[in-house]
Scaffold this motif. Structure first.
Motif, short mmCIF file in Angstrom:
data_model
loop_
_atom_site.label_atom_id
_atom_site.label_comp_id
_atom_site.label_asym_id
_atom_site.label_seq_id
_atom_site.Cartn_x
_atom_site.Cartn_y
_atom_site.Cartn_z
N SER A 23 0.84 -1.20 0.00
CA SER A 23 0.00 0.00 0.00
C SER A 23 0.87 1.25 0.00
O SER A 23 0.57 2.23 -0.67
CB SER A 23 -0.92 0.00 1.22
OG SER A 23 -1.81 -1.10 1.18
N SER A 24 1.95 1.19 0.76
CA SER A 24 2.88 2.32 0.80
C SER A 24 3.52 2.54 -0.55
O SER A 24 3.66 3.68 -1.01
CB SER A 24 3.95 2.05 1.86
OG SER A 24 4.95 3.03 1.82
N LEU A 25 3.91 1.46 -1.23
CA LEU A 25 4.55 1.56 -2.55
C LEU A 25 3.57 2.15 -3.56
O LEU A 25 3.94 3.04 -4.34
CB LEU A 25 5.02 0.17 -3.00
CG LEU A 25 5.85 0.11 -4.29
CD1 LEU A 25 7.14 0.90 -4.13
CD2 LEU A 25 6.14 -1.35 -4.64
N SER A 26 2.33 1.69 -3.53
CA SER A 26 1.33 2.22 -4.46
C SER A 26 1.06 3.70 -4.19
O SER A 26 0.90 4.48 -5.13
CB SER A 26 0.02 1.41 -4.34
OG SER A 26 0.24 0.07 -4.67
N ARG A 27 1.00 4.06 -2.92
CA ARG A 27 0.78 5.47 -2.57
C ARG A 27 1.91 6.33 -3.08
O ARG A 27 1.69 7.44 -3.58
CB ARG A 27 0.64 5.58 -1.05
CG ARG A 27 0.56 7.02 -0.52
CD ARG A 27 -0.51 7.85 -1.21
NE ARG A 27 -1.81 7.20 -1.16
CZ ARG A 27 -2.86 7.63 -1.83
NH1 ARG A 27 -2.75 8.69 -2.64
NH2 ARG A 27 -4.01 7.00 -1.76
N ARG A 28 3.12 5.84 -3.00
CA ARG A 28 4.27 6.60 -3.51
C ARG A 28 4.16 6.80 -5.02
O ARG A 28 4.54 7.86 -5.54
CB ARG A 28 5.57 5.88 -3.14
CG ARG A 28 5.94 6.00 -1.66
CD ARG A 28 7.04 5.02 -1.29
NE ARG A 28 8.22 5.18 -2.13
CZ ARG A 28 9.18 4.26 -2.23
NH1 ARG A 28 9.07 3.11 -1.57
NH2 ARG A 28 10.23 4.48 -2.99
N ASP A 62 1.81 9.50 -5.62
CA ASP A 62 2.38 10.78 -5.19
C ASP A 62 3.50 11.27 -6.11
O ASP A 62 4.11 12.31 -5.85
CB ASP A 62 2.91 10.67 -3.75
CG ASP A 62 1.78 10.55 -2.74
OD1 ASP A 62 0.64 10.90 -3.09
OD2 ASP A 62 2.04 10.09 -1.61
N GLY A 63 3.82 10.48 -7.15
CA GLY A 63 4.80 10.93 -8.13
C GLY A 63 6.22 10.48 -7.88
O GLY A 63 7.16 11.05 -8.46
N ASP A 64 6.42 9.47 -7.03
CA ASP A 64 7.76 8.96 -6.73
C ASP A 64 8.24 8.10 -7.90
O ASP A 64 7.73 7.00 -8.14
CB ASP A 64 7.70 8.14 -5.45
CG ASP A 64 9.08 7.68 -4.97
OD1 ASP A 64 9.95 7.41 -5.82
OD2 ASP A 64 9.26 7.57 -3.74
N ARG A 65 9.24 8.58 -8.65
CA ARG A 65 9.71 7.86 -9.84
C ARG A 65 10.40 6.54 -9.49
O ARG A 65 10.29 5.57 -10.24
CB ARG A 65 10.67 8.75 -10.65
CG ARG A 65 9.97 9.86 -11.42
CD ARG A 65 10.97 10.73 -12.16
NE ARG A 65 11.62 10.03 -13.26
CZ ARG A 65 11.17 10.02 -14.51
NH1 ARG A 65 10.04 10.65 -14.81
NH2 ARG A 65 11.84 9.39 -15.45
#
Length: 318
Positions: free
Chosen positions: A6-11, A14-17
């Motif tokens: 869930s944290s990875l998907s949220r990132r 949020d635009g985390d390349r």
């Protein structure tokens, strides 16, 4: 794994390349993390315009994609490109040729180029093409451009994956009538003739317009989309703006004509059927070929007591 996922998907949202690159790899590999990430991100997709870019090798697809990136970035759009490369016959990996050609964008946060190997997937399109496109979509990239290998039946296959398909043709590559024979002309929403600096490009454009007339018959429905023929040259940028305008016009037409829903359903069906075929193939490959039922069916076919078609149906019922 759920919390980390869930944290990875949220990132990604949020635009985390870095997170995006990780998810793309997992999705392309179709592993557990990739499948779960796609479940999380898929509801956030459906906003980007997916543009298919196809045509024979050497027609200038990658050069055109590069110029489209340049023009879209000038407008402030975030652009993703999925470049389907021919697989290495030894490793199955992508040649990464398109990524090399587009290296000028490697430092641009508004551009993400992903090369994928065609591997065994029919039509020159990687198995996870639309899944990767959905991840880009959820991450806020629009448009998402899918560039195919340009061999075999790609030109038809890509039309099932894109909302707008650009069929790219170049002068001096043989009889343009072959385009019509291959059934590719009908799937192009925009017909792009490259290398406009060459004198025979105008002749090719005329040929394509004549073939359009033959294909459409006596008089098309006034409300139907008539694919424009646009000549381009990446040397001086000729026609790139017209290609972008044609893409925008087709996107608008899809919405006003009601054809958008039909395209979305076609894409959904193509993706679902692709996964269904894969699952059936995996099931077939996992069959116990030494089992009594399997051996009996093979023997019945060999003895001409059963047709191969009925045998296949019997295997599915085992």
């Amino acid at each position: 794994m759920t919390d980390r996922l869930s944290s990875l998907s949220r990132r990604v949202l949020d635009g985390d390349r870095a997170a995006l690159a990780r998810v793309l790899t997992r999705v392309e590999n179709d592993d557990e993390v990739g499948r779960s990430a796609l479940e999380n991100l898929y509801p956030h997709s459906g906003k980007a315009h997916v543009v298919g870019l196809t045509g024979p090798p050497g027609a200038g697809k990658s050069s055109l994609a590069n110029e489209l990136i340049r023009h879209y970035r000038a407008l402030g759009a975030r652009v993703a490109v999925i470049a389907i490369d021919p697989s290495s016959p030894l490793t199955g990996g992508a040649t990464l040729g398109d990524r090399i050609r587009m290296m000028e964008w490697h430092a641009d946060e508004g551009v993400f180029i992903r090369s994928m190997a065609s591997r065994r997937f029919g039509g020159g399109l990687a198995e996870q093409t639309l899944a990767v496109a959905s991840v880009f979509d959820a991450a806020g990239f629009d448009p998402v451009i899918i560039e195919t290998v340009g061999t075999g039946q790609d030109e038809v296959a890509v039309a099932q994956l894109a909302l707008t398909t650009l069929l790219v043709q170049a002068p001096g590559m043989g009889d343009s009538v072959q385009t019509l024979k291959a059934g590719a002309l009908e799937i192009g929403d925009v017909l792009v003739v490259t290398k406009a600096d060459r004198p025979d490009s105008a002749e090719l454009a005329r040929d394509l317009r004549r073939m359009q007339t033959l294909t459409l018959g006596g008089g098309p429905d006034p409300s139907a989309w008539r694919p424009p023929v646009v000549t381009t040259s990446v040397i001086d940028g000729e026609g790139i703006g017209e290609v972008m305008a044609a893409i925008a016009d087709h996107r608008s037409w899809l919405g006003t004509s009601g054809a958008l829903r039909d395209r979305q359903r076609t894409i959904a069906m193509a993706e679902m059927m692709g996964h269904l075929r894969r699952q059936i193939l995996e099931r077939m490959e996992s069959l116990d070929r030494d089992s009594t039922a399997y051996v009996d069916i093979v023997d019945a076919i060999a003895d001409r007591r059963m047709t191969p078609r009925r045998g296949a149906s019997s295997i599915l019922d085992v």
